[in-house]
Design an enzyme around this catalytic site. Structure first.
Site, short mmCIF file in Angstrom:
data_model
loop_
_atom_site.label_atom_id
_atom_site.label_comp_id
_atom_site.label_asym_id
_atom_site.label_seq_id
_atom_site.Cartn_x
_atom_site.Cartn_y
_atom_site.Cartn_z
N SER A 83 0.34 -1.12 -0.02
CA SER A 83 -0.16 -0.09 0.20
C SER A 83 0.80 1.41 0.26
O SER A 83 0.66 2.53 0.66
CB SER A 83 -0.99 0.13 1.15
OG SER A 83 -0.08 0.33 2.30
N THR A 195 -0.82 3.67 4.58
CA THR A 195 -0.61 4.50 3.67
C THR A 195 1.02 5.03 5.27
O THR A 195 0.30 4.72 6.81
CB THR A 195 -0.76 5.96 4.08
OG1 THR A 195 -2.35 6.03 2.59
CG2 THR A 195 -0.90 7.39 3.58
N THR A 213 1.71 6.87 0.10
CA THR A 213 0.88 5.68 -0.71
C THR A 213 0.54 5.59 -1.59
O THR A 213 1.09 6.33 -2.74
CB THR A 213 -0.21 6.25 0.40
OG1 THR A 213 -1.96 5.39 -0.42
CG2 THR A 213 -1.50 7.39 -0.81
N ARG A 223 -7.89 8.18 -9.74
CA ARG A 223 -8.33 8.27 -8.42
C ARG A 223 -7.20 9.07 -7.44
O ARG A 223 -6.44 8.80 -7.82
CB ARG A 223 -8.96 6.83 -7.03
CG ARG A 223 -9.73 7.96 -5.92
CD ARG A 223 -8.81 7.59 -5.02
NE ARG A 223 -8.93 7.34 -4.04
CZ ARG A 223 -8.17 7.80 -2.76
NH1 ARG A 223 -7.16 7.11 -2.79
NH2 ARG A 223 -8.74 7.65 -1.45
N GLY A 225 -6.59 10.00 -3.79
CA GLY A 225 -7.06 10.34 -1.57
C GLY A 225 -5.96 12.09 -1.46
O GLY A 225 -6.38 12.72 -1.70
N THR A 246 -4.41 8.77 7.71
CA THR A 246 -4.31 8.12 7.14
C THR A 246 -6.14 7.22 7.29
O THR A 246 -6.91 7.61 7.89
CB THR A 246 -3.84 5.85 7.37
OG1 THR A 246 -4.42 5.21 6.99
CG2 THR A 246 -3.67 6.24 9.50
N GLY A 247 -6.00 6.53 6.39
CA GLY A 247 -7.68 6.14 5.79
C GLY A 247 -8.46 6.19 5.00
O GLY A 247 -7.48 6.71 4.07
C1 SD4 Z 1 -5.77 7.19 0.56
N1 SD4 Z 1 -5.45 7.57 2.70
O1 SD4 Z 1 -5.19 6.94 -0.62
C2 SD4 Z 1 -5.47 7.65 1.30
C3 SD4 Z 1 -5.06 5.38 1.94
C4 SD4 Z 1 -4.80 5.18 3.45
O2 SD4 Z 1 -6.23 3.65 4.48
O3 SD4 Z 1 -4.73 5.91 4.01
N2 SD4 Z 1 -5.60 3.64 3.51
O4 SD4 Z 1 -6.97 8.15 0.89
#
Ligand code: SD4
Length: 336
Positions: A83, A195, A213, A223, A225, A246-247
């Site tokens: 990731s 991330t 990330t 896309r 993020g 993160t997320g």
């Molecule tokens: C995103 N925040 O691309 C990143 C990915 C991530 O847990 O942190 N996922 O949205």
């Protein structure tokens, strides 16, 4: 419905974090951590080896900006990490597209988004910051800029990532998995990563941050993020402190999450309180969505106090402020 009573109770009572050793949970720790300077903190368990690389620079009196770049490069290069960086899972169409940003103590910043074929986006982001009048380069332009500055263009899709993508194609169900980052603590396992957002305060007390990330696995091509968006995935202000996230990036962008955390700290909140308020803001705006997703914030202020908070359980972060101190902590969360 958003549970206001629970919200107030949580805000008032605060929360606790439990220290984790590399082998498991250690003693309970008070709400807001306090470290000496220099210090580096970062998201998830892979923050431990990343912090070590950053610490090598900080301990010699090096700059925070050099430390966060060096630290972020560790998971970017890890072929077991699907990731961040080189071995990241591809998008729906099989392209590995990377996002990263970096910000220094003077408010300089650089970022790349949806960049293909280049394995260290954090270093390209730093070059955008230092060599161009711009903040963000995307897609082919970012790739071209990287190649012009000596980066090798290469196929990033590893056999393991390709296999996982083909497996996903069989059902092609797009559904973010809560805490996919942390399904297992076993380093190198398929879930043990996400991330990396990193914040460092150097011996002079200057702060810098980095975030890198491959984004959500199987995302739509193109896309982007929160991670390469200054103010969303990362923000630092040398008068106040820094924050990273993160997320699910869409919810962080909607709320300009990291900037919000830093502004709340400017108004006098502790890093812990600021992270909690930012998470509560996301939940309050979209309570039903929030039940299904993970978002976590990590923050540090100029005094070296740090905090972390997430929507769901399972969020971890690493702190390193001395040679032997490279601990992993469990962040508190809204849902228990
Ligand atoms: C995103 N925040 O691309 C990143 C990915 C991530 O847990 O942190 N996922 O949205």
């Amino acid at each position: 419905m958003f549970n206001r009573r629970k919200f107030i109770k949580l805000s008032a009572a605060g929360a606790s974090v439990a220290a984790l050793s590399r082998t498991g949970f250690a003693a309970a720790k008070p709400l807001a951590g306090q470290s000496s300077l220099p210090v580096v903190i970062s998201t998830w368990d892979f923050g431990v080896p990343a912090n070590k690389a950053a610490w090598e620079i900080l301990k010699k009196g090096g700059r925070a900006i050099d430390a966060v770049e060096a630290g972020a490069r560790i998971p970017e290069a890890d072929l077991n990490n699907h990731s961040v960086g080189r071995a990241g899972y591809p998008d729906r169409d099989g392209h590995v597209t990377l996002d990263a940003c970096i910000m220094d103590e003077s408010g300089n910043c650089g970022a790349v988004a949806a960049m293909e074929d280049i394995d260290h986006p954090i270093s390209v982001a730093r070059l955008v910051m230092e060599k161009t009048p711009h903040v963000l380069l995307v897609g082919d332009g970012a790739r071209q800029f990287a190649v012009e500055h000596g980066f090798k263009a290469q196929k990033l899709l590893t056999p393991e990532s390709e296999k996982a993508w083909k497996e996903w194609l069989k059902t092609a169900k797009y559904e973010p998995v809560i805490n996919i980052e942390n399904k297992s603590y076993k380093r190198g396992s398929e879930y043990n990563h996400d991330t990396i957002g990193m914040l460092a305060l150097d011996a002079k007390g200057n702060i810098s941050g980095a975030c890198t990330t491959s984004g959500m696995a199987w995302k739509l091509h193109g896309r982007v993020g929160d991670s390469p968006i200054i103010g969303a995935g990362l923000y630092v202000d040398n008068e106040v402190g820094g924050a990273t996230s993160t997320g699910v990036g869409e919810e962080v962008i909607r709320n300009v999450g990291s900037f919000l955390v830093v502004e709340l700290m400017r108004q006098g909140r502790s890093p812990q309180e600021a992270c909690e308020e930012a998470v509560h803001r996301i939940i309050k705006k979209k309570p039903e969505t929030a039940k299904q997703i993970q978002v976590g914030f990590l923050a540090i202020n100029k005094k070296g106090e740090y905090g972390a908070y997430a929507i769901q359980t399972g969020f971890t972060y690493a702190v390193c402020d001395s040679e032997k101190q490279d601990k992993l902590f469990k962040g508190e969360s809204f849902y228990k």
